[in-house]
Motif scaffolding. Structure first.
Motif, PDB file in Angstrom:
ATOM      1  N   ASP A  85     -41.976  58.599 -36.556  1.00  0.00           N
ATOM      2  CA  ASP A  85     -42.196  57.405 -36.582  1.00  0.00           C
ATOM      3  C   ASP A  85     -43.528  57.136 -37.562  1.00  0.00           C
ATOM      4  N   LEU A  86     -44.217  57.962 -37.847  1.00  0.00           N
ATOM      5  CA  LEU A  86     -45.159  57.978 -39.008  1.00  0.00           C
ATOM      6  C   LEU A  86     -44.659  58.071 -40.226  1.00  0.00           C
ATOM      7  N   GLU A  87     -43.799  58.618 -40.454  1.00  0.00           N
ATOM      8  CA  GLU A  87     -42.900  58.375 -41.704  1.00  0.00           C
ATOM      9  C   GLU A  87     -42.461  57.137 -42.140  1.00  0.00           C
ATOM     10  N   VAL A  88     -41.855  56.441 -40.898  1.00  0.00           N
ATOM     11  CA  VAL A  88     -41.715  54.792 -41.141  1.00  0.00           C
ATOM     12  C   VAL A  88     -42.752  54.046 -41.606  1.00  0.00           C
ATOM     13  N   VAL A  89     -44.025  54.293 -40.725  1.00  0.00           N
ATOM     14  CA  VAL A  89     -45.273  53.754 -41.431  1.00  0.00           C
ATOM     15  C   VAL A  89     -45.591  54.039 -42.793  1.00  0.00           C
ATOM     16  N   ARG A  90     -45.621  55.298 -43.116  1.00  0.00           N
ATOM     17  CA  ARG A  90     -45.766  55.550 -44.560  1.00  0.00           C
ATOM     18  C   ARG A  90     -44.766  54.979 -45.576  1.00  0.00           C
ATOM     19  N   ALA A  91     -43.593  54.998 -45.231  1.00  0.00           N
ATOM     20  CA  ALA A  91     -42.448  54.342 -46.050  1.00  0.00           C
ATOM     21  C   ALA A  91     -42.874  52.781 -46.369  1.00  0.00           C
ATOM     22  N   SER A  92     -43.282  52.193 -45.062  1.00  0.00           N
ATOM     23  CA  SER A  92     -43.529  50.637 -45.194  1.00  0.00           C
ATOM     24  C   SER A  92     -44.347  50.289 -46.317  1.00  0.00           C
ATOM     25  N   GLY A  93     -45.358  51.088 -46.701  1.00  0.00           N
ATOM     26  CA  GLY A  93     -46.341  50.817 -47.619  1.00  0.00           C
ATOM     27  C   GLY A  93     -47.336  49.908 -47.351  1.00  0.00           C
ATOM     28  N   LEU A  94     -47.358  49.511 -45.889  1.00  0.00           N
ATOM     29  CA  LEU A  94     -48.058  48.354 -45.473  1.00  0.00           C
ATOM     30  C   LEU A  94     -49.770  49.207 -44.845  1.00  0.00           C
ATOM     31  N   PRO A  95     -50.757  48.367 -45.106  1.00  0.00           N
ATOM     32  CA  PRO A  95     -51.868  48.996 -44.713  1.00  0.00           C
ATOM     33  C   PRO A  95     -52.009  49.105 -43.454  1.00  0.00           C
ATOM     34  N   ALA A  96     -52.860  50.204 -42.806  1.00  0.00           N
ATOM     35  CA  ALA A  96     -52.577  50.418 -41.407  1.00  0.00           C
ATOM     36  C   ALA A  96     -53.916  51.147 -40.920  1.00  0.00           C
ATOM     37  N   ALA A 103     -55.018  61.445 -33.472  1.00  0.00           N
ATOM     38  CA  ALA A 103     -54.490  61.160 -34.858  1.00  0.00           C
ATOM     39  C   ALA A 103     -54.362  62.096 -35.845  1.00  0.00           C
ATOM     40  N   PRO A 104     -53.354  61.904 -36.763  1.00  0.00           N
ATOM     41  CA  PRO A 104     -53.429  62.755 -37.814  1.00  0.00           C
ATOM     42  C   PRO A 104     -54.280  62.815 -38.726  1.00  0.00           C
ATOM     43  N   PRO A 105     -55.186  63.882 -38.902  1.00  0.00           N
ATOM     44  CA  PRO A 105     -56.158  63.910 -39.890  1.00  0.00           C
ATOM     45  C   PRO A 105     -55.992  63.545 -41.205  1.00  0.00           C
ATOM     46  N   GLY A 106     -56.773  62.341 -41.539  1.00  0.00           N
ATOM     47  CA  GLY A 106     -56.854  61.867 -43.236  1.00  0.00           C
ATOM     48  C   GLY A 106     -55.520  61.083 -43.329  1.00  0.00           C
ATOM     49  N   ASP A 107     -54.497  60.982 -42.556  1.00  0.00           N
ATOM     50  CA  ASP A 107     -53.428  60.172 -42.787  1.00  0.00           C
ATOM     51  C   ASP A 107     -53.680  58.439 -43.102  1.00  0.00           C
ATOM     52  N   PHE A 108     -54.570  58.052 -42.045  1.00  0.00           N
ATOM     53  CA  PHE A 108     -54.614  56.500 -42.262  1.00  0.00           C
ATOM     54  C   PHE A 108     -56.169  56.454 -41.968  1.00  0.00           C
ATOM     55  N   PRO A 109     -56.856  55.347 -42.246  1.00  0.00           N
ATOM     56  CA  PRO A 109     -58.167  54.846 -41.655  1.00  0.00           C
ATOM     57  C   PRO A 109     -57.971  54.788 -40.101  1.00  0.00           C
ATOM     58  N   ALA A 110     -59.061  55.264 -39.444  1.00  0.00           N
ATOM     59  CA  ALA A 110     -59.035  55.517 -37.989  1.00  0.00           C
ATOM     60  C   ALA A 110     -60.317  54.836 -37.451  1.00  0.00           C
ATOM     61  N   VAL A 111     -60.116  54.152 -36.317  1.00  0.00           N
ATOM     62  CA  VAL A 111     -61.047  53.923 -35.340  1.00  0.00           C
ATOM     63  C   VAL A 111     -61.004  54.507 -34.030  1.00  0.00           C
ATOM     64  N   LEU A 112     -61.906  55.447 -33.734  1.00  0.00           N
ATOM     65  CA  LEU A 112     -61.424  56.145 -32.276  1.00  0.00           C
ATOM     66  C   LEU A 112     -62.531  56.329 -31.566  1.00  0.00           C
ATOM     67  N   ASN A 113     -62.408  56.482 -30.160  1.00  0.00           N
ATOM     68  CA  ASN A 113     -63.177  56.471 -29.201  1.00  0.00           C
ATOM     69  C   ASN A 113     -64.006  57.898 -29.464  1.00  0.00           C
ATOM     70  N   ASP A 114     -65.393  57.899 -29.228  1.00  0.00           N
ATOM     71  CA  ASP A 114     -66.260  59.132 -29.543  1.00  0.00           C
ATOM     72  C   ASP A 114     -65.852  59.908 -28.233  1.00  0.00           C
ATOM     73  N   ASP A 115     -64.742  61.016 -28.072  1.00  0.00           N
ATOM     74  CA  ASP A 115     -64.592  61.636 -27.153  1.00  0.00           C
ATOM     75  C   ASP A 115     -65.663  62.830 -26.849  1.00  0.00           C
ATOM     76  N   ALA A 116     -66.287  63.305 -27.669  1.00  0.00           N
ATOM     77  CA  ALA A 116     -67.311  64.441 -27.313  1.00  0.00           C
ATOM     78  C   ALA A 116     -68.364  63.562 -26.465  1.00  0.00           C
ATOM     79  N   GLU A 117     -68.685  62.412 -26.963  1.00  0.00           N
ATOM     80  CA  GLU A 117     -69.805  61.712 -26.353  1.00  0.00           C
ATOM     81  C   GLU A 117     -69.408  61.357 -24.811  1.00  0.00           C
ATOM     82  N   VAL A 118     -68.186  61.092 -24.595  1.00  0.00           N
ATOM     83  CA  VAL A 118     -67.639  61.032 -23.239  1.00  0.00           C
ATOM     84  C   VAL A 118     -67.802  62.126 -22.534  1.00  0.00           C
ATOM     85  N   GLY A 119     -67.524  63.294 -22.968  1.00  0.00           N
ATOM     86  CA  GLY A 119     -67.773  64.655 -22.316  1.00  0.00           C
ATOM     87  C   GLY A 119     -69.147  64.631 -21.905  1.00  0.00           C
TER      88      GLY A 119
END
Length: 392
Positions: A85-96, A103-119
């Motif tokens: 499915d990630l290959e479909v996203v890459r092939a679309s050429g759309l900003p994501a 998350a796959p490291p470095g593939d897309f800009p990401a906004v993530l929950n701070d899971d270390a802080e949760v712990g």
């Protein structure tokens, strides 16, 4: 990035009846994804004329492969395990923008929950309840499990405590056998509310009382899960609405050709919803347990160690020695930690000025409050509020 910006300029609202469509790939059966959607919608209403197009995880990628030209960009749970499915996203050429904590490291800009802080937040809560024995439970080999466990261990190590056992799996009988063999009273931090429910059901199988034998703390504050267990479950509340808001902001920046952060944007959790599964003081020392209960209720009133000692049949010096021996931290440290936890909640959930927050939790000196807060949480009160709350 410039090509994306020009494309967006050509397509910007040519027809008021046909706003630009943004694809949202989210599992809307999950409460966390619904909260992310609310955050995206809040940003879009104020800053864009986007038309949001939520799609189920099952159909989104098939539709994207056929109809990529219908969208200007996407926000989604782009998971490592979904490689085709990630290959479909890459092939679309759309900003994501990725909002999956696996998350796959470095593939897309990401906004993530701070899971270390949760712990870390989970450990602070269970330490405050007086537990000496700590365990961790999860299901699956996910990155957020790893990060939540790491933060949990880090905070416990600061109090000279450790995670004595880790369990992975959802089989209730297997969890019951695991729990029976561990010392009691036991605090179990679970990587999700669903895992908390599994642990709660395993306690029933093992004839263990919650929270007196086993206290249970989960993550996500999914009320449908937490409030329907035999014993309602306490849970850390990630700031998923802020994740959605910031993800929409990041997508908007891509579409306009503006600079993006170098790594994932991490969003701190809002706080912790305490229910009956952790409403207990775990010390076998009755006077230490009573001291903890008094501190929990009155620390923010400005209560001092001297005043605390007047409520107990011990001298101040004897109480301090006893408390430190049992819990490994001082009375002063405990009172300060409870004040700062309350301050953190007020900063994120109210608009009160910092000076009023300081006074509300028993600090007369704003500079001392700011110094203690930064030592505890790594940011000044104002910076913490700015990076950790939901924008409106």
């Amino acid at each position: 990035m410039l090509a994306v910006s020009r494309m967006y300029d050509r397509q910007t609202y040519p027809d008021p009846q046909s706003p630009d469509r943004v694809l949202l790939i989210l599992d809307l059966t999950a409460s966390m994804c619904r909260r992310i959607l609310m955050g995206v919608a809040r940003y879009a209403r104020v800053h864009t004329r986007w038309s949001l197009a939520p799609e189920s995880m099952d159909s989104a990628y098939t539709n994207l492969a056929k109809q990529a030209g219908n969208y200007i960009g996407m926000i989604g749970m782009l998971r490592v395990s979904d490689a085709p499915d990630l290959e479909v996203v890459r092939a679309s050429g759309l900003p994501a923008v990725n909002v999956s904590n696996n998350a796959p490291p470095g593939d897309f800009p990401a906004v993530l929950n701070d899971d270390a802080e949760v712990g870390r937040m989970a450990a602070a809560h269970l330490l405050e309840r007086g537990f000496q024995h700590f365990a961790f439970a999860s299901v699956g080999n996910f990155q957020f499990n790893v990060e939540r466990l790491a933060g949990y261990r880090e905070m416990l190590a600061g109090s000279r405590r450790e995670v004595i056992s880790v369990h992975s799996g959802s089989d209730r009988r297997g969890i019951a056998r695991w729990l029976r063999d561990l010392p009691k009273p036991l605090a179990v931090f679970c990587a999700s509310d669903l895992t908390s429910r599994h642990v709660s059901e395993a306690c029933r199988l093992a004839n263990l009382q919650v929270p007196h034998d086993v206290a249970i703390l989960g993550v996500n504050n999914d009320e449908l899960i937490c409030d329907t267990c035999d014993v309602p479950l306490s849970s850390v509340q990630p700031n998923f609405e802020e994740v959605g808001y910031r993800a929409a902001e990041l997508l908007h920046r891509q579409l306009r050709g503006l600079p993006l952060p170098e790594g994932p944007v991490r969003i701190r959790p809002v706080g912790l919803e305490v229910r009956r599964s952790t409403e207990v003081t775990a010390s076998h020392d009755v006077l230490v347990a009573k001291a903890l209960a008094i501190i929990r209720h009155y620390a923010s009133s400005g209560m001092s160690v001297k005043e605390l000692a007047t409520h107990l049949p011990l001298s101040r010096r004897s109480l301090e020695r006893r408390f430190k021996k049992v819990l490994g931290r001082t009375l002063h440290d405990e009172i300060r930690a409870r004040r700062l936890e309350r301050a953190r909640t007020l900063l994120l959930e109210s608009d009160r000025p910092v000076i009023e927050v300081a006074q509300a939790v028993g600090y007369a000196d704003r500079r001392r409050f700011a110094r203690d807060f930064q030592t505890a949480f790594g940011d000044t009160p104002s910076a913490y509020r700015k990076t950790g709350r939901v924008r409106t």
